[in-house]
Write an enzyme that holds these catalytic residues in place. Structure first.
Site, PDB file in Angstrom:
ATOM      1  N   CYS A 205      -6.370  -0.588   8.489  1.00  0.00           N
ATOM      2  CA  CYS A 205      -5.077  -1.118   8.863  1.00  0.00           C
ATOM      3  C   CYS A 205      -5.207  -1.527  10.303  1.00  0.00           C
ATOM      4  O   CYS A 205      -5.286  -0.689  11.185  1.00  0.00           O
ATOM      5  CB  CYS A 205      -4.001  -0.063   8.667  1.00  0.00           C
TER       6      CYS A 205
ATOM      7  N   GLY B 293      -5.230 -16.540   4.656  1.00  0.00           N
ATOM      8  CA  GLY B 293      -4.874 -17.875   5.097  1.00  0.00           C
ATOM      9  C   GLY B 293      -4.771 -18.931   4.023  1.00  0.00           C
ATOM     10  O   GLY B 293      -4.912 -20.116   4.312  1.00  0.00           O
TER      11      GLY B 293
ATOM     12  N   SER C  39       0.835  -1.202   0.000  1.00  0.00           N
ATOM     13  CA  SER C  39       0.000   0.000   0.000  1.00  0.00           C
ATOM     14  C   SER C  39       0.870   1.253   0.000  1.00  0.00           C
ATOM     15  O   SER C  39       1.790   1.380   0.804  1.00  0.00           O
ATOM     16  CB  SER C  39      -0.922   0.015   1.218  1.00  0.00           C
TER      17      SER C  39
ATOM     18  N   LYS D 145     -10.737  -3.030  -0.617  1.00  0.00           N
ATOM     19  CA  LYS D 145     -10.352  -4.083   0.323  1.00  0.00           C
ATOM     20  C   LYS D 145     -11.133  -3.918   1.610  1.00  0.00           C
ATOM     21  O   LYS D 145     -11.193  -2.823   2.168  1.00  0.00           O
ATOM     22  CB  LYS D 145      -8.850  -4.011   0.592  1.00  0.00           C
TER      23      LYS D 145
ATOM     24  N   GLY E 246      -2.719 -15.263   7.883  1.00  0.00           N
ATOM     25  CA  GLY E 246      -2.343 -16.667   7.883  1.00  0.00           C
ATOM     26  C   GLY E 246      -3.528 -17.568   8.186  1.00  0.00           C
ATOM     27  O   GLY E 246      -4.687 -17.131   8.189  1.00  0.00           O
TER      28      GLY E 246
ATOM     29  N   THR F 244      -6.435  -8.093   7.554  1.00  0.00           N
ATOM     30  CA  THR F 244      -6.100  -8.828   8.782  1.00  0.00           C
ATOM     31  C   THR F 244      -7.071  -8.534   9.931  1.00  0.00           C
ATOM     32  O   THR F 244      -7.765  -7.521   9.938  1.00  0.00           O
ATOM     33  CB  THR F 244      -4.670  -8.474   9.239  1.00  0.00           C
TER      34      THR F 244
ATOM     35  N   GLY G 119       2.726  -0.952   9.670  1.00  0.00           N
ATOM     36  CA  GLY G 119       2.325   0.451   9.807  1.00  0.00           C
ATOM     37  C   GLY G 119       2.401   1.197   8.495  1.00  0.00           C
ATOM     38  O   GLY G 119       2.696   2.392   8.459  1.00  0.00           O
TER      39      GLY G 119
HETATM   40  C1  LIG Z   1       3.603  -8.365   6.372  1.00  0.00           C
HETATM   41  C2  LIG Z   1       2.257  -7.992   5.874  1.00  0.00           C
HETATM   42  C3  LIG Z   1       2.058  -6.735   5.348  1.00  0.00           C
HETATM   43  C4  LIG Z   1       0.822  -6.343   4.872  1.00  0.00           C
HETATM   44  N1  LIG Z   1       0.669  -5.108   4.339  1.00  0.00           N
HETATM   45  C5  LIG Z   1      -0.514  -4.772   3.763  1.00  0.00           C
HETATM   46  C6  LIG Z   1      -0.672  -3.533   3.101  1.00  0.00           C
HETATM   47  O1  LIG Z   1       0.243  -2.728   3.006  1.00  0.00           O
HETATM   48  N2  LIG Z   1      -1.878  -3.246   2.555  1.00  0.00           N
HETATM   49  C7  LIG Z   1      -2.937  -4.126   2.615  1.00  0.00           C
HETATM   50  O2  LIG Z   1      -4.002  -3.832   2.082  1.00  0.00           O
HETATM   51  N3  LIG Z   1      -2.805  -5.302   3.225  1.00  0.00           N
HETATM   52  C8  LIG Z   1      -1.633  -5.661   3.805  1.00  0.00           C
HETATM   53  N4  LIG Z   1      -1.504  -6.887   4.426  1.00  0.00           N
HETATM   54  C9  LIG Z   1      -2.652  -7.779   4.466  1.00  0.00           C
HETATM   55  C10 LIG Z   1      -2.607  -8.805   3.324  1.00  0.00           C
HETATM   56  O3  LIG Z   1      -2.684  -8.178   2.080  1.00  0.00           O
HETATM   57  C11 LIG Z   1      -3.756  -9.809   3.441  1.00  0.00           C
HETATM   58  O4  LIG Z   1      -4.995  -9.135   3.362  1.00  0.00           O
HETATM   59  C12 LIG Z   1      -3.738 -10.572   4.748  1.00  0.00           C
HETATM   60  O5  LIG Z   1      -2.415 -10.829   5.144  1.00  0.00           O
HETATM   61  C13 LIG Z   1      -4.482 -11.890   4.651  1.00  0.00           C
HETATM   62  O6  LIG Z   1      -3.952 -12.752   3.695  1.00  0.00           O
HETATM   63  P1  LIG Z   1      -2.868 -13.909   4.040  1.00  0.00           P
HETATM   64  O7  LIG Z   1      -3.409 -14.685   5.194  1.00  0.00           O
HETATM   65  O8  LIG Z   1      -2.744 -14.695   2.781  1.00  0.00           O
HETATM   66  O9  LIG Z   1      -1.604 -13.191   4.403  1.00  0.00           O
HETATM   67  C14 LIG Z   1      -0.263  -7.253   4.923  1.00  0.00           C
HETATM   68  C15 LIG Z   1      -0.060  -8.526   5.474  1.00  0.00           C
HETATM   69  C16 LIG Z   1       1.172  -8.917   5.953  1.00  0.00           C
HETATM   70  C17 LIG Z   1       1.349 -10.272   6.527  1.00  0.00           C
END
Ligand SMILES: Cc1cc2nc3c(=O)[nH]c(=O)nc-3n(C[C@H](O)[C@H](O)[C@H](O)COP(=O)(O)O)c2cc1C
Ligand SMILES: Cc1cc2nc3c(=O)[nH]c(=O)nc-3n(C[C@H](O)[C@H](O)[C@H](O)COP(=O)(O)OP(=O)(O)OC[C@H]3O[C@@H](n4cnc5c(N)ncnc54)[C@H](O)[C@@H]3O)c2cc1C
Ligand SMILES: Cc1cc2nc3c(=O)[nH]c(=O)nc-3n(C[C@H](O)[C@H](O)[C@H](O)COP(=O)(O)OP(=O)(O)OC[C@H]3O[C@@H](n4cnc5c(N)ncnc54)[C@H](O)[C@@H]3O)c2cc1C
Ligand SMILES: Cc1cc2nc3c(=O)[nH]c(=O)nc-3n(C[C@H](O)[C@H](O)[C@H](O)COP(=O)(O)O)c2cc1C
Ligand code: FES
Ligand code: FES
Lengths: 283, 306, 306, 283
Positions: free
Chosen positions: C129, C245, C45, C164, C216, C192, C73
Site C-alpha cells: 500500500c 492507467g 481490499s 498483486k 491513472g 500505485t 489507507g
Molecule cells: C481510490 C483508490 C483506491 C484504491 N484502493 C486499493 C485497494 O484497496 N487495494 C488495492 O489492491 N489497490 C487499490 N488501489 C489501486 C488500484 O487497484 C490500481 O492498482 C491502481 O489504481 C492502478 O490502476 P488505475 O490506474 O487503473 O487506477 C486503489 C486505487 C485508487 C485510485
C-alpha cells in the site's frame, strides 16, 4: 477536427498509400495521416519510424488532404528498411518539427539543392507557386548523373509551363549542362538586378560554398539554408545531439532553416558535424 | 532577497541546475543553458569509451501526461574526447558538474581520474539507467555496491561527489544511506522511472531498446515523495537536490519545501527554449519568496516538514 | 470473434476487470460496475477489522498528468461486515475477486478463512500500500515474506490466489517469482507508485496521510513495462493481469500485447460513468480485433514479444 | 480567461475575504477564487480543505465575481477547524461537484430546508429570482430555536420585498409558528392549485418524511432532494464511499440532487447511511 499541426507526441502510425522510384536509389512515398491536419510548412521535417528497425529525420515534400509525401535516399540500413516497405504497410511519424523557410515577397527566389535536400524544396516551390503574387522562381539542381536528379520530370514540366525557371546540370553531362549547379547560380547572380533570396538544402559543404558565394552579391538580401544533415534523436530539442557550436542552437528546434545572420554565427557550418556519440567529425 | 544556494561548500547563484542528459552533450549547449540563467549545469553522463547508445527511436514525447520516454543508452563521446568540450566550457567559467558512469568500479575510477584535475564543481555519479538492456541487478539498487564505489572514489578525488538515486527501489533511504556512509557530498533524487510504450498497430515496443525511462510531469509526485522521505531521514545532514518533472517555478518551490537545497531540470528545458523557461522559473520563485517573505532559499528548504 | 479470456481455470466474458478500491466498497457499486459490461470485479481490499483509513484529503485528481493520488489507507468495513455485501453481490452471480490484506500472516489467514466458503472466483492478495504511513519494510518488497504467505494461504483454500505486485521495487520479476513458487494462480501488475504532492501556499503535503499512491495515466508506461518484464520471464507459465492507467480501449490492447491475459481498470472507471467507459472500451477492442483479424484475446496476449 | 467551471483537480487555494457568524454555531465565509470562473450551479458542492486538518464536502451558497460563499455548521473537529480560520487565511477547494437542482418553469417552487441544508437553497433562491419569468417561491425553514435559523434576516427581507413567501417556524416557538416546517408545507399543498416542485435539503429522515408527504399530492409534479449527508472522500466518483443501495449511484456524481423518479429507487433513502469504513448505519 482539423489540427493546425501534428502534436509532437509518440509516433503516429500512417499507412503507405503510394510508393514509386523517384530516381536512383531514391523512393517517394505517400503516407495517409489518420488525423486531419494542416499546417506543415516547407522546410519542416518529421521523424520517420520504421517499426523494429530505425527512426530518423526526413523532410516533407508535400502535404495535401492528409497525405504526406516524403522522398527517401538510400544511405544505410535505416533508409533501406524504408525502401523495403510497400503500399499497405504502416510506418510511424512524429512532427512536424523545426522552423520553416520564410520567403519574403517581391524577390527572385533562387532554390538550389542536391540529393535529398531537394525534398523540402519541392514543398517550397509549391508554396511559392500558390502565393497570390506572381513569384520569380529559379530552381538550380545538380547531380552526379541524370538518374540521380530528383523530381526531374516534375521540375521540367513546371519549367515548360513557365511556372519556374529550371537550371539543371550533371557532373557527367548526361543531362543539362555539365558542371555544378553553383555555376548557373553565379551566372544568374551576375545578370540579375532584382533583390534575390537563396534557399539551399543539401550537403553542408555545398551549402557553405553557396553561402560564401552569395555573400559576395549585395543583391542577395537573404540566404535560408537547411542544415538537415545532422544526427538527430529527439527532433524536439531535448537530446542536443544536433546542436551547433558555438551558439548551442539545436538544428531540430532553432533550425533546420537558418538565415544569413544566423549562419554567420555558426562556426561549425560546413566544417564539423557531431556523430551519434557526440564526437566531432570534420565534414 | 537572494536566490543563491549552498550545496555543501559550493555556492550557486540560484538553485536551478540543468539535469544530466538534456542539452548536455556539447560545451555550446551547456554554455547556452547556463547563460539562460541557470545556477549550474550537469553534463551528459560520460563513460570510458565513445558509445552510440541505443538504436532509434530512443526518445519521444507522451503529451497526455506531459512526459517523455527515452533510452538514449548513455550515448557519449567518452571522457577523453569530452574533455575538450569540458575545457572550453570551463574557460567561460560555467559552474559545471560532470556526470559519470561505469559498468564497474574500475571504469568509474578511470573516468574520474581522467577529469578530476579540471576546475569542475562536482562529479555526479550515475549508478542507474532505466533504459539499460535487462532488469539485471544494477549498482543503483544494491546498497553494498553503492557504498563501496562511493568510498573508493572518495579517496581518489577532492572534488565533491554527488550521488544520483533511482526511484526504482523499494526504499530510497536505504540506498542513500549507503552513499552517505561512503562519503558523498549530496544526494540527487530522482532519475527516470522504468517504463515502456508499445505501438498497438505494429505490436512493437516503440523504443529501439524496447525499455526506457520516464521523465517529465508524471515523475514529479514520485520525485517529491523521494525528496521528502530523504529529508525526513537525513534532515540537514546532507544536501538533497530534487529532480523530476519541473515545468514551472511552482514545482521548484515544491521540491524545496519537500527538502531540496537545489533542483535539477531536464525535460522541460529540452522541449522548449531554455531562455524563456528559466526566465519564467525565476520570476515565479522570486514572486513566491516576496509573497511569503523568504529572504533566502535555505529558509524554504524542508518547509513542508514543519 | 470472442472477448472471453481464461485466467487459469477461470473464464471471464471479457478481459476487463474492475480494479480494487475503486467503486468497490458496497455490493451495489460492484454490481453496477459488472452490469456496465465488465468481465469481473475486484472488491476493495478487506482486512480483519473495520477501519476508517486515513484522514482526508485522501484522494484528489492531478489533471495535468491525467492521474489521481490517493491514500485511502485501506479503509474497509472488516471481513465480517463485508461478508453481507459480498453475499448480496454473489446472489446476482457477479464474478467476484475478493482483495484481502493483512499486517501479518495471521491476519491474512483470518480474513481468507472467513470468506473462503463463498462462491468467489479468486482472492487477490494485497501486500502493498503505497499510502502506508512509513517507508517501513512492506511485505510487497520482501521476496521471502511473499513466498511464505502465499505458500501458507495456498494450503488454506482451494480458491485461486492472485498476487498483486507493487511497482515500487527494483526487480518485479524477483518478487513475482516468490509468489509463483508459493503457488499463486495469477500475477496482477501493478499497484500505485509511491507519490506525494505539497501545496506551496500553505507548505503542507496535501494528503492527510502526507504520502500516497499515484494511479491513472502516469502509471501506464510503468505498468506496461512491468507486464512486459513479467511475460518475458514467465511466458505462459502464469497468467498476468495488467493494471495501471487504462483510459481507452487502446490501453487494454497495449497491456495484452505486453503479455496480459486480462486487465484491471480503476481510476478511469471512478472518474466517469462506468457504463459509458466500458462501452467505449468494448467497441475499441472489438474494432481492433476485427482490423487485425484476431479471433480471441489469447491470440493478442504477448504479441509484442514476437 | 474565464473558466466555465472549476477543474476537478488538486485543491485550489483561496483566501478568506469575509467571515461572519450566520447563526448558532454556524459561520459563513467568503472565499476569493484565484481564477476567473463562472458556472457553479445551485445544489453543487465543493470539497473544502483546511490545511493540516481535514477535508469535507460543503454546499455552495453563492458565487459572484469569483467570490464563493459557504456556510459551515459546527459538527466536529473538521468544522471547528474551519470556524477557527480568519480573514486572510487560506483554505483549499476542489469542485464544482455534483448535479444541480433543475427547476422547471411555471410552477410553485417550494423550498424546504433544515440545518446546513439551507446553504444550497440560498443559491437556488437567488437563481430563481434572477430568472426572467416571475417565479412563485415559497421557503419553509425550521430549527430548534430562533438563533439556529440560517439566513433568517436575508429571507425575511426577501419576504418583505415580496420576492418570496417565507414560512418560518421553531420547535420552541421562539420565532415563527411553533412546530415543524412540514406543517406549513402540508397546509400550503392542501390550498394551492398550481403544479408545484419541492426542493429539499437537510437531514435525510426529514427529507424522507417530506418525500412521503409530497407523494400524496398529484400537484407535486417533481421533488428534488439533496442527499448531502453522506460521508465523502473523493467527491468525483472514485471511492464509492457515498454510494447508495441498490442502484450503486454515487451521491457525489449521480447526485447529490435526485428527483422523485430516482429517489423511489434508492432503498437506503432515509434509512441507512455508510460510515467512512463502508459499514452501514441506521439513520
Ligand atoms: C481510490 C483508490 C483506491 C484504491 N484502493 C486499493 C485497494 O484497496 N487495494 C488495492 O489492491 N489497490 C487499490 N488501489 C489501486 C488500484 O487497484 C490500481 O492498482 C491502481 O489504481 C492502478 O490502476 P488505475 O490506474 O487503473 O487506477 C486503489 C486505487 C485508487 C485510485
Ligand atoms: C532535418 C533532416 C532532414 C532530412 N531529410 C531527409 C529526406 O527528406 N530524405 C532523405 O532521404 N534523408 C533525409 N535526411 C537524412 C536521413 O535522416 C539519413 O539519410 C538517414 O538517417 C540515414 O539512415 P541510414 O540508417 O539509412 O544510414 P546510416 O548507415 O545509419 O547512416 C548514414 C548517414 O546518415 C546519417 N544518419 C543516420 N542516422 C541519422 C539520424 N538519426 N539523424 C540524422 N542523420 C542520420 C548520418 O550522417 C550517417 O552518417 C534528413 C536529415 C535531417 C537531419
Ligand atoms: C454534499 C454535501 C454537502 C454538504 N454541505 C454542507 C454545508 O454546506 N455546510 C455544512 O456545514 N456542512 C455540509 N455538509 C456536511 C459536512 O461535510 C460535515 O458536517 C462535516 O464533514 C463534518 O466534519 P467534522 O469533522 O466537523 O465532523 P465529524 O466529527 O468528523 O463528523 C460528524 C458527522 O459529519 C459527517 N462527516 C464527517 N466527515 C465527513 C465527510 N468527509 N463527508 C461527509 N460527511 C462527513 C458524518 O456524518 C459525521 O457523522 C455537507 C455534506 C455533504 C455530503
Ligand atoms: C533525454 C534524456 C537523457 C537523459 N540522460 C541522462 C544521463 O545521461 N544521465 C543521468 O544521470 N540522467 C539522465 N537523464 C535523466 C535526467 O537527468 C533526470 O533525472 C530525469 O529526466 C528527471 O528530470 P526531468 O523530469 O526534469 O527530465 C536523462 C533524461 C532525458 C529526458
Ligand atoms: S535532435 Fe535532439 S535536440 Fe535536436
Ligand atoms: S465521494 Fe467518492 S465516490 Fe462519492
Amino acid at each position: 477536427m482539423t489540427k493546425q499541426t501534428l502534436a509532437n507526441d509518440k509516433p503516429l502510425m500512417c499507412k503507405i498509400v503510394d510508393k514509386w522510384e523517384e530516381c536512383f536509389e531514391t523512393f517517394s512515398f505517400k503516407l495517409q495521416l489518420p488525423v486531419k491536419v494542416q499546417g506543415a510548412k516547407p522546410g519542416q521535417f518529421i521523424m520517420l519510424w520504421i517499426p523494429g528497425e530505425d527512426e530518423y529525420p526526413v523532410g516533407i515534400a508535400g502535404l495535401e488532404n492528409n497525405i504526406l509525401e516524403v522522398g527517401i535516399a538510400r544511405m544505410g540500413e535505416g533508409t533501406e528498411a524504408m525502401h523495403r516497405k510497400e503500399v499497405g504497410d504502416f510506418v510511424g511519424i512524429r512532427g512536424f518539427y523545426g522552423k520553416p523557410f520564410t520567403p519574403p515577397e517581391d524577390v527572385n527566389h533562387l532554390l538550389i539543392g542536391g540529393g535529398f535536400g531537394v525534398v523540402p524544396l519541392k514543398m517550397l516551390i509549391e508554396t511559392l507557386m500558390k502565393s497570390e503574387k506572381k513569384q520569380d522562381i529559379h530552381v538550380f539542381e545538380g547531380a552526379r548523373t541524370k538518374n540521380r536528379l530528383m523530381y526531374l520530370k516534375w521540375l521540367q514540366e513546371l519549367h515548360d509551363q513557365g511556372e519556374i525557371t529550371f537550371h539543371v546540370c550533371t557532373d557527367d553531362g548526361s543531362f543539362g549542362y555539365q558542371g555544378f549547379p553553383t555555376v548557373a547560380l553565379e551566372e544568374f547572380l551576375q545578370k540579375t538586378k532584382t533583390p534575390s533570396v537563396i534557399y539551399a538544402a543539401g550537403p553542408e559543404r555545398m551549402m557553405k560554398f553557396i553561402f560564401d558565394l552569395g555573400k559576395k552579391y549585395p543583391k542577395v538580401i537573404d540566404m535560408q539554408m537547411s542544415l538537415a544533415g545532422r544526427y538527430m534523436r529527439c527532433g524536439f530539442g531535448a537530446c542536443a545531439n544536433c546542436a551547433v557550436d558555438p551558439t548551442g542552437w539545436r538544428i531540430c528546434v532553432d533550425g533546420p532553416i537558418f538565415n544569413t545572420e544566423k549562419l554567420e554565427k555558426i562556426s561549425d557550418f560546413g566544417v564539423y558535424e557531431r556523430l551519434d556519440t557526440g564526437e566531432k567529425k570534420k565534414l | 532577497m537572494s536566490l543563491a544556494t549552498k550545496i555543501g561548500s559550493l555556492t550557486l547563484r540560484n538553485p536551478m541546475i540543468l539535469a544530466s542528459g538534456v542539452l548536455g552533450t556539447s560545451y555550446s549547449t551547456l554554455k547556452r543553458a547556463y547563460e539562460a540563467g541557470l545556477g549550474a549545469v550537469v553534463t551528459k553522463s560520460i563513460g570510458i569509451n565513445p558509445s552510440s547508445g541505443n538504436t532509434n527511436p530512443s526518445i519521444f514525447a507522451l503529451n497526455e501526461i506531459r512526459s517523455v520516454i527515452s533510452s538514449i543508452g548513455l550515448a557519449n563521446p567518452g571522457f577523453q574526447v569530452f574533455r575538450e568540450d569540458l575545457e572550453k566550457l570551463l574557460e567561460s567559467s560555467v559552474p559545471t558538474i560532470v556526470s559519470i558512469f561505469g559498468e564497474s568500479m574500475e571504469e568509474f575510477k578511470e573516468v574520474l581520474n581522467g577529469l578530476t584535475d579540471l576546475p569542475i564543481q562536482a562529479f555526479e555519479l550515475n549508478f542507474s539507467c532505466s533504459s539499460s538492456k535487462k532488469d539485471r541487478a544494477q549498482i543503483s539498487t544494491d546498497p553494498d555496491l553503492v557504498f563501496e564505489i562511493v568510498k573508493e572514489l572518495r579517496t581518489n578525488t577532492t572534488v565533491p561527489l554527488w550521488v544520483k538515486l533511482t526511484p526504482n527501489v523499494s526504499n530510497i533511504v536505504e540506498i542513500a544511506s549507503s552513499a552517505v556512509r561512503g562519503g558523498c557530498d549530496a544526494l540527487v533524487a530522482v532519475d527516470t522511472l522504468k517504463a515502456m510504450v508499445i505501438d498497438i498497430q505494429t505490436k512493437q515496443p516503440i523504443l529501439g531498446n524496447k525499455r526506457g525511462g520516464l521523465s517529465g510531469a508524471a515523475l514529479k509526485p514520485v520525485g517529491i515523495r523521494s525528496v521528502y522521505d530523504l529529508y525526513e531521514h537525513f534532515d540537514e545532514e546532507i544536501p538533497i537536490i530534487g529532480v523530476g518533472g519541473i515545468y514551472r517555478g511552482e514545482d521548484i518551490i515544491e521540491y524545496l519545501l519537500a527538502g531540496a537545497t537545489a533542483v535539477e531540470i531536464g525535460t522541460s528545458l529540452g522541449v522548449a527554449y531554455p531562455e524563456n523557461m528559466v526566465r519564467f522559473f525565476q520570476m515565479k520563485v522570486k514572486k513566491y519568496m516576496e509573497e511569503h517573505k523568504f529572504s533566502s532559499i535555505s529558509e524554504i528548504t524542508g518547509g513542508a516538514h514543519k
